[in-house]
Design a protein around this motif. Sequence first.
Motif, PDB file in Angstrom:
ATOM      1  N   GLY A  51       0.566  -1.362  -0.355  1.00 29.50           N
ATOM      2  CA  GLY A  51      -0.328   0.079   0.058  1.00 29.50           C
ATOM      3  C   GLY A  51       0.943   0.997  -0.220  1.00 29.50           C
ATOM      4  N   HIS A  84       1.676   3.746  -1.794  1.00 36.13           N
ATOM      5  CA  HIS A  84       0.998   5.068  -1.940  1.00 36.13           C
ATOM      6  C   HIS A  84       0.316   5.385  -0.794  1.00 36.13           C
ATOM      7  CE1 HIS A  84      -0.849   8.568  -5.035  1.00 36.13           C
ATOM      8  NE2 HIS A  84       0.364   7.979  -5.587  1.00 36.13           N
ATOM      9  N   ARG A 144      -1.612  -0.970  -5.805  1.00 29.63           N
ATOM     10  CA  ARG A 144      -1.535  -0.996  -7.075  1.00 29.63           C
ATOM     11  C   ARG A 144      -1.482  -0.284  -8.589  1.00 29.63           C
ATOM     12  NH1 ARG A 144      -7.596  -1.959  -4.323  1.00 29.63           N
ATOM     13  NH2 ARG A 144      -7.261  -0.122  -2.807  1.00 29.63           N
ATOM     14  N   ARG A 162       1.715   4.861 -10.296  1.00 34.30           N
ATOM     15  CA  ARG A 162       1.474   6.608 -10.072  1.00 34.30           C
ATOM     16  C   ARG A 162       2.789   6.854  -9.153  1.00 34.30           C
ATOM     17  NH1 ARG A 162      -3.182   4.697  -6.087  1.00 34.30           N
ATOM     18  NH2 ARG A 162      -2.788   3.015  -6.223  1.00 34.30           N
ATOM     19  N   GLY A 206       0.480  -4.867  -8.163  1.00 34.64           N
ATOM     20  CA  GLY A 206       0.307  -5.774  -6.788  1.00 34.64           C
ATOM     21  C   GLY A 206      -1.086  -5.509  -6.785  1.00 34.64           C
ATOM     22  N   ASP A 207      -1.382  -6.100  -6.339  1.00 34.94           N
ATOM     23  CA  ASP A 207      -3.380  -5.947  -5.080  1.00 34.94           C
ATOM     24  C   ASP A 207      -2.820  -7.185  -3.517  1.00 34.94           C
ATOM     25  OD1 ASP A 207      -5.842  -6.768  -3.441  1.00 34.94           O
ATOM     26  OD2 ASP A 207      -6.385  -5.510  -5.553  1.00 34.94           O
ATOM     27  N   ALA A 212      -5.509  -0.771   3.558  1.00 39.47           N
ATOM     28  CA  ALA A 212      -7.055   0.284   4.364  1.00 39.47           C
ATOM     29  C   ALA A 212      -8.260  -0.917   2.890  1.00 39.47           C
ATOM     30  CB  ALA A 212      -7.007   1.197   3.500  1.00 39.47           C
ATOM     31  N   SER A 247      -3.144  -0.829  11.551  1.00 37.21           N
ATOM     32  CA  SER A 247      -5.172  -1.055  12.182  1.00 37.21           C
ATOM     33  C   SER A 247      -4.912   0.274  12.445  1.00 37.21           C
ATOM     34  CB  SER A 247      -4.804  -1.973  13.479  1.00 37.21           C
ATOM     35  OG  SER A 247      -6.098  -2.132  13.048  1.00 37.21           O
ATOM     36  N   THR A 248      -6.310   0.168  13.721  1.00 33.70           N
ATOM     37  CA  THR A 248      -6.661   1.484  13.983  1.00 33.70           C
ATOM     38  C   THR A 248      -7.591   1.696  15.416  1.00 33.70           C
ATOM     39  OG1 THR A 248      -9.257   2.953  13.845  1.00 33.70           O
ATOM     40  CG2 THR A 248      -9.047   0.780  13.316  1.00 33.70           C
ATOM     41  N   LEU A 249      -7.528   2.866  15.950  1.00 35.10           N
ATOM     42  CA  LEU A 249      -7.848   3.137  17.218  1.00 35.10           C
ATOM     43  C   LEU A 249      -9.413   1.762  17.464  1.00 35.10           C
ATOM     44  CD1 LEU A 249      -9.471   6.393  18.814  1.00 35.10           C
ATOM     45  CD2 LEU A 249      -9.246   5.014  16.176  1.00 35.10           C
ATOM     46  N   TYR A 303     -11.661  -4.067  10.985  1.00 31.06           N
ATOM     47  CA  TYR A 303     -10.189  -4.235  10.771  1.00 31.06           C
ATOM     48  C   TYR A 303      -9.866  -4.796  12.598  1.00 31.06           C
ATOM     49  CZ  TYR A 303      -9.110  -0.382   7.878  1.00 31.06           C
ATOM     50  OH  TYR A 303      -8.610   0.164   6.395  1.00 31.06           O
ATOM     51  N   PRO A 342      -2.988   3.622  14.971  1.00 31.37           N
ATOM     52  CA  PRO A 342      -3.516   5.141  15.562  1.00 31.37           C
ATOM     53  C   PRO A 342      -4.935   5.612  16.070  1.00 31.37           C
ATOM     54  CG  PRO A 342      -3.040   4.550  13.164  1.00 31.37           C
ATOM     55  CD  PRO A 342      -3.362   3.460  14.344  1.00 31.37           C
ATOM     56  N   ALA A 343      -4.648   6.851  16.853  1.00 26.85           N
ATOM     57  CA  ALA A 343      -5.714   7.841  17.651  1.00 26.85           C
ATOM     58  C   ALA A 343      -6.645   8.494  16.104  1.00 26.85           C
ATOM     59  CB  ALA A 343      -5.304   8.825  18.031  1.00 26.85           C
ATOM     60  N   TRP A 344      -6.800   9.626  15.512  1.00 24.29           N
ATOM     61  CA  TRP A 344      -7.367  10.165  14.560  1.00 24.29           C
ATOM     62  C   TRP A 344      -6.495  10.302  13.593  1.00 24.29           C
ATOM     63  CZ3 TRP A 344     -12.402  10.133  12.012  1.00 24.29           C
ATOM     64  CH2 TRP A 344     -13.533   9.333  12.937  1.00 24.29           C
ATOM     65  N   ARG A 397      -0.321  11.698  10.978  1.00 26.03           N
ATOM     66  CA  ARG A 397       0.224  10.816  10.149  1.00 26.03           C
ATOM     67  C   ARG A 397       2.100  10.753  10.174  1.00 26.03           C
ATOM     68  NH1 ARG A 397      -4.066  12.165   6.621  1.00 26.03           N
ATOM     69  NH2 ARG A 397      -5.130  10.307   6.539  1.00 26.03           N
TER      70      ARG A 397
HETATM   71  N1  NAP Z   1      -8.681   8.780   8.948  1.00 29.06           N
HETATM   72  C1  NAP Z   1      -7.746   7.811   9.912  1.00 29.06           C
HETATM   73  O1  NAP Z   1      -7.967   8.831  11.255  1.00 29.06           O
HETATM   74  C2  NAP Z   1      -7.412   6.395  10.625  1.00 29.06           C
HETATM   75  C3  NAP Z   1      -7.290   6.589  11.696  1.00 29.06           C
HETATM   76  C4  NAP Z   1      -6.607   5.437  12.269  1.00 29.06           C
HETATM   77  C5  NAP Z   1      -6.575   4.053  11.206  1.00 29.06           C
HETATM   78  N2  NAP Z   1      -6.399   4.853  10.052  1.00 29.06           N
HETATM   79  C6  NAP Z   1      -5.925   3.806   9.429  1.00 29.06           C
HETATM   80  O2  NAP Z   1      -4.722   3.807   8.844  1.00 29.06           O
HETATM   81  C7  NAP Z   1      -4.126   3.428   7.926  1.00 29.06           C
HETATM   82  C8  NAP Z   1      -3.613   3.949   6.877  1.00 29.06           C
HETATM   83  O3  NAP Z   1      -4.100   5.301   6.705  1.00 29.06           O
HETATM   84  P1  NAP Z   1      -3.194   6.451   5.809  1.00 29.06           P
HETATM   85  O4  NAP Z   1      -3.849   7.757   5.491  1.00 29.06           O
HETATM   86  O5  NAP Z   1      -1.785   5.962   5.449  1.00 29.06           O
HETATM   87  O6  NAP Z   1      -4.339   5.440   4.841  1.00 29.06           O
HETATM   88  P2  NAP Z   1      -4.744   5.514   3.135  1.00 29.06           P
HETATM   89  O7  NAP Z   1      -4.009   6.761   2.340  1.00 29.06           O
HETATM   90  O8  NAP Z   1      -5.453   5.306   2.472  1.00 29.06           O
HETATM   91  O9  NAP Z   1      -3.549   4.418   2.486  1.00 29.06           O
HETATM   92  C9  NAP Z   1      -4.158   2.599   2.441  1.00 29.06           C
HETATM   93  C10 NAP Z   1      -3.544   2.291   1.006  1.00 29.06           C
HETATM   94  O10 NAP Z   1      -3.967   0.731   1.128  1.00 29.06           O
HETATM   95  C11 NAP Z   1      -3.846   0.818  -0.098  1.00 29.06           C
HETATM   96  N3  NAP Z   1      -4.482  -0.179  -0.292  1.00 29.06           N
HETATM   97  C12 NAP Z   1      -6.172  -0.801  -0.752  1.00 29.06           C
HETATM   98  N4  NAP Z   1      -6.677  -2.087  -0.459  1.00 29.06           N
HETATM   99  C13 NAP Z   1      -5.205  -2.246  -1.661  1.00 29.06           C
HETATM  100  C14 NAP Z   1      -4.840  -3.891  -1.779  1.00 29.06           C
HETATM  101  N5  NAP Z   1      -6.037  -4.449  -2.721  1.00 29.06           N
HETATM  102  N6  NAP Z   1      -4.330  -4.130  -2.176  1.00 29.06           N
HETATM  103  C15 NAP Z   1      -2.681  -2.797  -2.888  1.00 29.06           C
HETATM  104  N7  NAP Z   1      -2.836  -1.626  -1.583  1.00 29.06           N
HETATM  105  C16 NAP Z   1      -4.067  -1.638  -1.505  1.00 29.06           C
HETATM  106  C17 NAP Z   1      -4.799   1.742  -0.926  1.00 29.06           C
HETATM  107  O11 NAP Z   1      -4.241   2.020  -1.708  1.00 29.06           O
HETATM  108  P3  NAP Z   1      -4.705   2.509  -3.616  1.00 29.06           P
HETATM  109  O12 NAP Z   1      -4.219   3.874  -3.622  1.00 29.06           O
HETATM  110  O13 NAP Z   1      -4.931   1.995  -4.529  1.00 29.06           O
HETATM  111  O14 NAP Z   1      -6.292   2.060  -3.099  1.00 29.06           O
HETATM  112  C18 NAP Z   1      -4.039   3.349  -0.314  1.00 29.06           C
HETATM  113  O15 NAP Z   1      -3.142   3.007  -0.854  1.00 29.06           O
HETATM  114  C19 NAP Z   1      -5.486   2.882   7.076  1.00 29.06           C
HETATM  115  O16 NAP Z   1      -6.118   1.764   6.726  1.00 29.06           O
HETATM  116  C20 NAP Z   1      -6.545   4.109   7.445  1.00 29.06           C
HETATM  117  O17 NAP Z   1      -8.002   3.566   7.927  1.00 29.06           O
HETATM  118  C21 NAP Z   1      -7.539   6.129   9.785  1.00 29.06           C
END
Ligand code: NAP
Length: 213
Positions: A8, A10, A34, A38, A52-53, A75, A102-104, A130, A149-151, A176
């Motif tokens: 993941g 990106h 994926r 990019r 890859g996926d 994600a 993961s997530t809180l 999750y 992580p927290a929010w 982040r």
């Molecule tokens: N937002 C919050 O406040 C919060 C709080 C705690 C935890 N989190 C979690 O923390 C994690 C990381 O955060 P982040 O900001 O870095 O998230 P992000 O930018 O959404 O990164 C997650 C990545 O997972 C990739 N992905 C999803 N399915 C995939 C697959 N089948 N194969 C390959 N790649 C795949 C996505 O790729 P694509 O670009 O191809 O879609 C995306 O780039 C996330 O799971 C998020 O839900 C979020």
Amino acid sequence: MKKVLILGAHGHIAALARKQLLADTDVQLSLFLRRAKRIQDADPKRETVIDGDASNVEQLTAAMKGVDIVYANLAGGNIEDQAKAVVAAMDQTKVKRLIWISTLGIYDEVPGAFGKWNHAQLDGGYLETYAAAAKVIEASDLDYTIIRPAWLSNKDIVSYELTHRNDTFKGTEVSRKSIADLVTKIILDPSKYVRDSLGVNQPNTDGAKPSFY
Ligand SMILES: NC(=O)c1ccc[n+]([C@@H]2O[C@H](COP(=O)([O-])OP(=O)(O)OC[C@H]3O[C@@H](n4cnc5c(N)ncnc54)[C@H](OP(=O)(O)O)[C@@H]3O)[C@@H](O)[C@H]2O)c1
């Protein structure tokens, strides 16, 4: 030379971790994502880009050859299937060390009004999947570290404290950049936090909601 596979690559945190790993360490990076085109700025001396996926065991297995550490920044609604695929591929390739974002809230470990608010925001699919993914990781015999992580904010600060698997969660938010820093520290010393699940928050952010809500 230590080789780290970022799944993941990106993703938002992954991009920050990648930057810090290139600056602060001499590890080699395999960037798995994926639509790999990019990423156009890979350093050919230190980085390999793999299309890859993360739900595809064959693609994961191929990407894990010769890798020391897998850092999964994934994600999506099929996160449990991705966890199963990652564990299967790591078992096949005998790579042991996994960092899993993961997530809180996956253990119902967030207390008080914020815990209730968090459930209200994240129940109904996200938290359940999750939590299921984390169970898959914890049931494996891998040397994993789950990071909760927290929010997340995009603040340009590194400021965090940790809670552990059976602790009550602290705080409401974290940057982040802080999570990227923690990932980098674990990659630099992979003996840290093995088979632990870390809550990560910015100190003194207790409250009913993150400041940006
Ligand atoms: N937002 C919050 O406040 C919060 C709080 C705690 C935890 N989190 C979690 O923390 C994690 C990381 O955060 P982040 O900001 O870095 O998230 P992000 O930018 O959404 O990164 C997650 C990545 O997972 C990739 N992905 C999803 N399915 C995939 C697959 N089948 N194969 C390959 N790649 C795949 C996505 O790729 P694509 O670009 O191809 O879609 C995306 O780039 C996330 O799971 C998020 O839900 C979020």
